[in-house]
Design a protein around this motif. Structure first.
Motif, short mmCIF file in Angstrom:
data_model
loop_
_atom_site.label_atom_id
_atom_site.label_comp_id
_atom_site.label_asym_id
_atom_site.label_seq_id
_atom_site.Cartn_x
_atom_site.Cartn_y
_atom_site.Cartn_z
N GLN A 108 -6.70 7.14 0.92
CA GLN A 108 -5.53 7.86 1.30
C GLN A 108 -4.69 8.81 0.61
OE1 GLN A 108 -5.78 3.21 1.37
NE2 GLN A 108 -5.59 3.04 3.23
N LEU A 109 -4.09 9.59 -0.65
CA LEU A 109 -3.82 10.35 -1.44
C LEU A 109 -3.82 10.57 -0.91
CD1 LEU A 109 -1.62 9.90 -3.94
CD2 LEU A 109 -3.49 9.48 -5.26
N LYS A 110 -4.66 11.19 -0.59
CA LYS A 110 -5.32 12.50 -0.66
C LYS A 110 -4.88 12.99 0.63
CE LYS A 110 -9.75 13.37 -2.37
NZ LYS A 110 -11.26 13.73 -2.34
N LEU A 143 -8.52 4.12 -1.25
CA LEU A 143 -6.93 4.36 -2.31
C LEU A 143 -7.08 5.40 -2.49
CD1 LEU A 143 -4.27 3.27 -2.63
CD2 LEU A 143 -5.49 2.65 -5.55
N ARG A 144 -8.13 6.09 -2.85
CA ARG A 144 -8.36 7.53 -3.48
C ARG A 144 -8.19 8.08 -1.91
NH1 ARG A 144 -13.00 7.77 -6.42
NH2 ARG A 144 -14.68 8.58 -4.88
N LEU A 195 0.97 -1.35 0.00
CA LEU A 195 -0.07 -0.18 0.10
C LEU A 195 1.00 0.77 0.65
CD1 LEU A 195 -2.53 1.41 0.05
CD2 LEU A 195 -2.29 1.37 2.63
N HIS A 196 1.69 1.48 0.52
CA HIS A 196 2.45 2.63 0.51
C HIS A 196 3.26 2.54 -0.43
CE1 HIS A 196 2.15 3.93 5.43
NE2 HIS A 196 2.01 1.91 5.46
N ALA A 239 1.71 8.77 -6.67
CA ALA A 239 1.54 9.80 -6.32
C ALA A 239 2.48 11.19 -7.37
CB ALA A 239 2.36 10.41 -5.09
N TYR A 262 -2.17 11.41 2.09
CA TYR A 262 -0.61 11.28 1.16
C TYR A 262 0.02 13.51 1.65
CZ TYR A 262 3.76 10.49 -0.83
OH TYR A 262 4.99 11.50 -1.35
N TYR A 263 -0.99 13.89 0.43
CA TYR A 263 -1.30 15.10 -0.01
C TYR A 263 -1.14 16.03 1.06
CZ TYR A 263 -1.38 13.05 -5.11
OH TYR A 263 -1.24 13.18 -6.42
N ILE A 311 0.94 4.47 -3.13
CA ILE A 311 0.13 5.53 -2.50
C ILE A 311 1.47 6.69 -3.08
CG2 ILE A 311 0.06 7.03 -0.42
CD1 ILE A 311 -2.03 5.72 -1.60
N SER A 312 2.96 5.86 -2.87
CA SER A 312 4.16 6.78 -3.62
C SER A 312 4.53 7.21 -5.33
CB SER A 312 5.55 6.08 -2.71
OG SER A 312 6.59 6.92 -3.03
#
Length: 312
Positions: free
Chosen positions: A300-302, A297-298, A275-276, A283, A304-305, A279-280
Protein backbone atom coordinates in the motif's frame (compact mmCIF):
# COMPACT_ATOMS: atom_id res chain seq x y z
CA UNK A 1 24.70 31.86 40.24
CA UNK A 2 25.64 35.06 42.05
CA UNK A 3 25.37 35.07 45.84
CA UNK A 4 22.63 37.74 45.94
CA UNK A 5 20.45 35.78 43.52
CA UNK A 6 21.11 32.53 45.42
CA UNK A 7 20.13 34.10 48.74
CA UNK A 8 16.93 35.42 47.19
CA UNK A 9 16.01 31.93 45.96
CA UNK A 10 17.07 30.45 49.29
CA UNK A 11 14.66 32.75 51.12
CA UNK A 12 11.78 31.37 49.08
CA UNK A 13 12.98 27.80 49.52
CA UNK A 14 13.23 28.18 53.31
CA UNK A 15 9.88 29.95 53.58
CA UNK A 16 8.22 27.06 51.75
CA UNK A 17 10.02 24.25 53.61
CA UNK A 18 9.87 25.81 57.11
CA UNK A 19 12.27 23.08 58.28
CA UNK A 20 15.48 22.06 56.46
CA UNK A 21 19.02 20.74 56.82
CA UNK A 22 22.39 21.71 55.41
CA UNK A 23 22.11 18.76 53.01
CA UNK A 24 18.81 20.17 51.71
CA UNK A 25 20.52 23.47 50.83
CA UNK A 26 23.57 21.73 49.37
CA UNK A 27 21.40 19.54 47.15
CA UNK A 28 18.93 22.25 46.09
CA UNK A 29 21.53 24.88 45.20
CA UNK A 30 24.51 22.63 44.33
CA UNK A 31 26.82 24.28 46.86
CA UNK A 32 29.40 23.03 49.36
CA UNK A 33 28.81 22.68 53.09
CA UNK A 34 31.04 25.68 53.75
CA UNK A 35 29.09 27.85 51.30
CA UNK A 36 25.77 26.67 52.82
CA UNK A 37 26.96 27.70 56.30
CA UNK A 38 28.08 31.11 55.01
CA UNK A 39 24.71 31.62 53.29
CA UNK A 40 22.83 30.77 56.48
CA UNK A 41 24.95 33.29 58.36
CA UNK A 42 24.15 35.91 55.70
CA UNK A 43 20.42 35.19 56.02
CA UNK A 44 20.60 35.56 59.80
CA UNK A 45 22.46 38.86 59.35
CA UNK A 46 19.53 40.28 57.36
CA UNK A 47 17.05 39.17 60.03
CA UNK A 48 15.74 35.78 58.87
CA UNK A 49 14.38 34.16 62.09
CA UNK A 50 16.09 30.74 62.10
CA UNK A 51 16.19 28.31 65.02
CA UNK A 52 18.81 25.53 65.21
CA UNK A 53 17.77 22.07 66.38
CA UNK A 54 20.70 19.87 67.42
CA UNK A 55 20.91 16.09 67.40
CA UNK A 56 20.60 13.23 64.93
CA UNK A 57 17.35 14.55 63.45
CA UNK A 58 18.18 18.21 63.91
CA UNK A 59 18.45 20.99 61.41
CA UNK A 60 17.10 24.47 60.95
CA UNK A 61 13.59 25.67 61.53
CA UNK A 62 12.01 28.94 60.46
CA UNK A 63 10.45 30.52 63.56
CA UNK A 64 7.94 32.65 61.65
CA UNK A 65 6.92 32.82 58.01
CA UNK A 66 8.36 35.83 56.23
CA UNK A 67 7.03 38.44 53.87
CA UNK A 68 9.16 37.78 50.83
CA UNK A 69 10.64 40.50 48.62
CA UNK A 70 9.22 40.92 45.10
CA UNK A 71 10.30 38.30 42.60
CA UNK A 72 13.24 39.47 40.50
CA UNK A 73 14.54 37.91 37.29
CA UNK A 74 18.03 37.76 35.86
CA UNK A 75 18.58 39.13 32.35
CA UNK A 76 18.85 35.55 31.02
CA UNK A 77 15.49 34.68 32.63
CA UNK A 78 13.88 37.77 31.12
CA UNK A 79 15.13 36.82 27.65
CA UNK A 80 13.99 33.20 28.09
CA UNK A 81 10.47 34.31 29.12
CA UNK A 82 10.27 36.67 26.16
CA UNK A 83 11.39 34.00 23.69
CA UNK A 84 8.87 31.49 25.11
CA UNK A 85 6.14 34.08 24.70
CA UNK A 86 7.13 34.63 21.05
CA UNK A 87 6.88 30.90 20.28
CA UNK A 88 3.35 30.68 21.67
CA UNK A 89 2.19 33.45 19.36
CA UNK A 90 2.24 30.91 16.51
CA UNK A 91 -0.74 29.09 18.01
CA UNK A 92 -4.25 30.15 17.14
CA UNK A 93 -5.36 28.71 20.51
CA UNK A 94 -3.59 28.49 23.87
CA UNK A 95 -4.82 27.55 27.35
CA UNK A 96 -6.44 30.51 29.14
CA UNK A 97 -6.71 32.46 25.85
CA UNK A 98 -4.19 35.13 26.76
CA UNK A 99 -3.85 38.30 24.72
CA UNK A 100 -0.28 38.39 23.42
CA UNK A 101 -0.51 42.04 22.50
CA UNK A 102 -1.48 42.93 26.06
CA UNK A 103 1.09 40.66 27.71
CA UNK A 104 3.79 41.93 25.33
CA UNK A 105 3.11 45.53 26.33
CA UNK A 106 3.04 44.71 30.05
CA UNK A 107 6.20 42.63 29.75
CA UNK A 108 8.18 45.43 28.11
CA UNK A 109 6.88 47.97 30.62
CA UNK A 110 8.06 45.81 33.50
CA UNK A 111 11.67 45.24 32.46
CA UNK A 112 14.53 47.73 32.95
CA UNK A 113 15.26 50.12 30.10
CA UNK A 114 18.59 48.47 29.18
CA UNK A 115 16.97 45.03 28.87
CA UNK A 116 14.07 46.54 26.92
CA UNK A 117 16.54 47.85 24.37
CA UNK A 118 18.24 44.46 24.03
CA UNK A 119 14.88 42.74 23.57
CA UNK A 120 13.96 45.16 20.80
CA UNK A 121 17.28 44.36 19.11
CA UNK A 122 16.69 40.62 19.51
CA UNK A 123 13.36 40.94 17.69
CA UNK A 124 15.29 41.83 14.51
CA UNK A 125 17.79 38.97 14.90
CA UNK A 126 15.84 35.98 16.21
CA UNK A 127 12.85 34.23 14.65
CA UNK A 128 10.84 31.12 15.48
CA UNK A 129 9.25 29.00 12.77
CA UNK A 130 7.68 26.01 14.57
CA UNK A 131 4.82 25.90 12.07
CA UNK A 132 1.85 28.14 12.52
CA UNK A 133 -1.29 26.61 14.03
CA UNK A 134 -4.42 27.77 12.26
CA UNK A 135 -7.14 25.54 13.75
CA UNK A 136 -9.00 26.93 16.75
CA UNK A 137 -9.25 24.72 19.85
CA UNK A 138 -12.19 25.84 21.96
CA UNK A 139 -11.55 23.69 25.02
CA UNK A 140 -7.80 23.77 25.77
CA UNK A 141 -8.27 25.41 29.15
CA UNK A 142 -11.04 22.98 30.12
CA UNK A 143 -8.95 19.99 29.06
CA UNK A 144 -5.96 21.19 31.07
CA UNK A 145 -8.04 21.91 34.19
CA UNK A 146 -9.90 18.58 34.05
CA UNK A 147 -6.57 16.78 33.63
CA UNK A 148 -5.21 18.49 36.75
CA UNK A 149 -8.41 17.73 38.70
CA UNK A 150 -8.76 14.10 37.49
CA UNK A 151 -12.29 14.72 36.17
CA UNK A 152 -14.30 12.72 33.66
CA UNK A 153 -15.68 14.62 30.68
CA UNK A 154 -18.16 13.82 27.95
CA UNK A 155 -16.99 15.10 24.57
CA UNK A 156 -18.27 15.27 21.01
CA UNK A 157 -15.41 14.26 18.75
CA UNK A 158 -15.52 15.21 15.06
CA UNK A 159 -13.33 12.66 13.26
CA UNK A 160 -12.97 12.89 9.45
CA UNK A 161 -15.54 10.17 8.71
CA UNK A 162 -17.76 10.17 11.80
CA UNK A 163 -18.84 12.07 14.88
CA UNK A 164 -18.78 10.19 18.18
CA UNK A 165 -19.65 10.86 21.81
CA UNK A 166 -16.82 9.79 24.13
CA UNK A 167 -16.31 9.68 27.88
CA UNK A 168 -12.68 10.37 28.72
CA UNK A 169 -10.36 11.37 31.56
CA UNK A 170 -7.78 13.87 30.25
CA UNK A 171 -4.20 13.26 31.36
CA UNK A 172 -2.33 16.09 29.64
CA UNK A 173 -2.24 18.32 26.57
CA UNK A 174 0.71 18.93 24.30
CA UNK A 175 1.54 20.65 21.01
CA UNK A 176 3.28 18.89 18.13
CA UNK A 177 3.70 19.99 14.52
CA UNK A 178 1.27 22.88 14.98
CA UNK A 179 -1.52 20.73 16.46
CA UNK A 180 -2.76 20.48 20.03
CA UNK A 181 -3.32 16.94 21.34
CA UNK A 182 -5.00 15.60 24.49
CA UNK A 183 -3.71 12.44 26.11
CA UNK A 184 -6.62 10.74 27.87
CA UNK A 185 -8.02 7.52 29.25
CA UNK A 186 -10.98 6.41 27.11
CA UNK A 187 -13.58 4.98 29.51
CA UNK A 188 -15.55 3.26 26.74
CA UNK A 189 -12.52 1.41 25.38
CA UNK A 190 -10.83 1.06 28.77
CA UNK A 191 -7.57 2.21 27.19
CA UNK A 192 -5.22 5.15 26.73
CA UNK A 193 -5.91 7.25 23.62
CA UNK A 194 -4.78 10.52 22.05
CA UNK A 195 -7.32 13.05 20.72
CA UNK A 196 -6.75 16.06 18.48
CA UNK A 197 -8.04 19.02 20.46
CA UNK A 198 -9.49 20.98 17.53
CA UNK A 199 -11.81 18.02 16.81
CA UNK A 200 -13.44 18.30 20.25
CA UNK A 201 -16.53 20.40 19.53
CA UNK A 202 -18.43 19.97 22.82
CA UNK A 203 -17.34 19.22 26.38
CA UNK A 204 -19.15 18.57 29.66
CA UNK A 205 -17.86 17.45 33.09
CA UNK A 206 -19.80 14.35 34.22
CA UNK A 207 -19.86 11.63 36.85
CA UNK A 208 -18.95 8.18 35.55
CA UNK A 209 -18.83 4.82 37.33
CA UNK A 210 -15.80 3.74 35.32
CA UNK A 211 -13.59 6.62 36.46
CA UNK A 212 -10.04 5.57 37.41
CA UNK A 213 -7.42 7.20 39.60
CA UNK A 214 -4.97 8.96 37.27
CA UNK A 215 -3.40 11.32 39.81
CA UNK A 216 0.04 9.73 39.35
CA UNK A 217 -0.21 9.59 35.55
CA UNK A 218 1.25 12.49 33.60
CA UNK A 219 2.57 13.51 30.20
CA UNK A 220 5.76 11.50 30.67
CA UNK A 221 4.42 8.15 31.85
CA UNK A 222 0.99 8.00 30.17
CA UNK A 223 2.36 5.76 27.41
CA UNK A 224 2.41 2.88 29.91
CA UNK A 225 -1.41 2.90 29.70
CA UNK A 226 -1.42 2.26 25.95
CA UNK A 227 -3.15 -0.99 24.95
CA UNK A 228 -4.01 -1.88 21.33
CA UNK A 229 -7.46 -3.22 20.47
CA UNK A 230 -8.02 -6.79 19.28
CA UNK A 231 -8.31 -5.48 15.73
CA UNK A 232 -4.95 -3.67 15.83
CA UNK A 233 -2.45 -4.64 13.13
CA UNK A 234 1.17 -5.22 14.25
CA UNK A 235 3.94 -3.88 12.01
CA UNK A 236 7.74 -4.00 11.85
CA UNK A 237 10.09 -1.72 9.88
CA UNK A 238 13.86 -1.39 9.64
CA UNK A 239 15.17 2.12 10.35
CA UNK A 240 18.40 3.89 9.53
CA UNK A 241 19.89 6.30 12.08
CA UNK A 242 18.19 9.11 10.14
CA UNK A 243 14.90 7.25 10.50
CA UNK A 244 15.35 7.08 14.27
CA UNK A 245 15.83 10.86 14.35
CA UNK A 246 12.64 11.33 12.32
CA UNK A 247 10.69 9.09 14.72
CA UNK A 248 12.04 10.91 17.79
CA UNK A 249 10.71 14.19 16.37
CA UNK A 250 7.21 12.75 16.07
CA UNK A 251 6.80 9.69 18.33
CA UNK A 252 3.49 7.93 18.93
CA UNK A 253 2.54 5.81 21.95
CA UNK A 254 1.66 2.81 19.76
CA UNK A 255 5.20 2.64 18.35
CA UNK A 256 8.73 2.22 19.65
CA UNK A 257 12.28 1.87 18.34
CA UNK A 258 14.09 -1.31 19.39
CA UNK A 259 17.58 -2.56 18.55
CA UNK A 260 18.11 -6.27 17.84
CA UNK A 261 21.47 -7.68 16.73
CA UNK A 262 22.66 -4.20 15.83
CA UNK A 263 19.64 -3.47 13.62
CA UNK A 264 17.17 -0.72 14.54
CA UNK A 265 13.49 -1.52 14.13
CA UNK A 266 10.33 0.52 14.37
CA UNK A 267 7.67 -1.74 15.89
CA UNK A 268 4.11 -1.13 16.95
CA UNK A 269 0.48 -1.45 15.99
CA UNK A 270 -2.11 0.57 14.13
CA UNK A 271 -5.88 0.33 14.05
CA UNK A 272 -7.54 -0.57 10.72
CA UNK A 273 -9.17 2.87 10.62
CA UNK A 274 -5.70 4.46 10.90
CA UNK A 275 -4.34 2.89 7.70
CA UNK A 276 -4.36 6.13 5.67
CA UNK A 277 -2.61 7.93 8.51
CA UNK A 278 0.03 5.17 8.70
CA UNK A 279 0.75 5.33 4.97
CA UNK A 280 1.17 9.11 5.10
CA UNK A 281 3.27 8.87 8.27
CA UNK A 282 5.62 6.18 6.94
CA UNK A 283 5.99 8.01 3.62
CA UNK A 284 7.56 10.87 5.58
CA UNK A 285 10.54 8.62 6.40
CA UNK A 286 11.58 8.43 2.74
CA UNK A 287 14.54 6.10 2.19
CA UNK A 288 15.26 5.83 5.92
CA UNK A 289 12.64 3.11 6.44
CA UNK A 290 11.92 -0.37 5.03
CA UNK A 291 8.66 -2.15 5.88
CA UNK A 292 9.11 -5.81 6.83
CA UNK A 293 5.62 -6.74 8.04
CA UNK A 294 2.85 -6.79 7.08
CA UNK A 295 3.49 -7.21 3.35
CA UNK A 296 0.13 -5.54 2.64
CA UNK A 297 1.35 -2.35 4.32
CA UNK A 298 4.47 -2.33 2.14
CA UNK A 299 2.36 -2.80 -1.01
CA UNK A 300 0.00 0.00 0.00
CA UNK A 301 2.95 2.33 0.57
CA UNK A 302 4.20 1.46 -2.94
CA UNK A 303 0.76 2.32 -4.34
CA UNK A 304 0.92 5.62 -2.47
CA UNK A 305 4.26 6.49 -4.09
CA UNK A 306 2.98 5.51 -7.55
CA UNK A 307 -0.07 7.70 -7.04
CA UNK A 308 2.18 10.62 -6.11
CA UNK A 309 4.27 10.03 -9.26
CA UNK A 310 1.12 10.05 -11.39
CA UNK A 311 0.30 13.50 -10.07
CA UNK A 312 3.68 15.00 -10.92
Amino acid sequence: MKKGERLNQMLRFINQKQQFTLKDLMSEFQISKRTALRDIASLEDIGVPLYVEYGRYGGYRLVNSMTLPPISFTSQEVFALYFAMQVLQNFASTPFQISFRSIHEKFLEGVPADLRGQIENFRERVAFYPGEQTHECDYLEDLLLTAAQNNVIKIRYEAPKQTTIRWIQPIAIYAMKSWWYCQAYDLDKGAYRVFRCDRITALEIVNHEGAVDLKDVNLHNAQSLWQPTKQAVPFTCILTSEGVEIFNKEPYPSMEVVTENGIMYLKGTYEPAELHFMISYLAGFGKSIKIIDPVSLREQLKDYYLDVIDHL
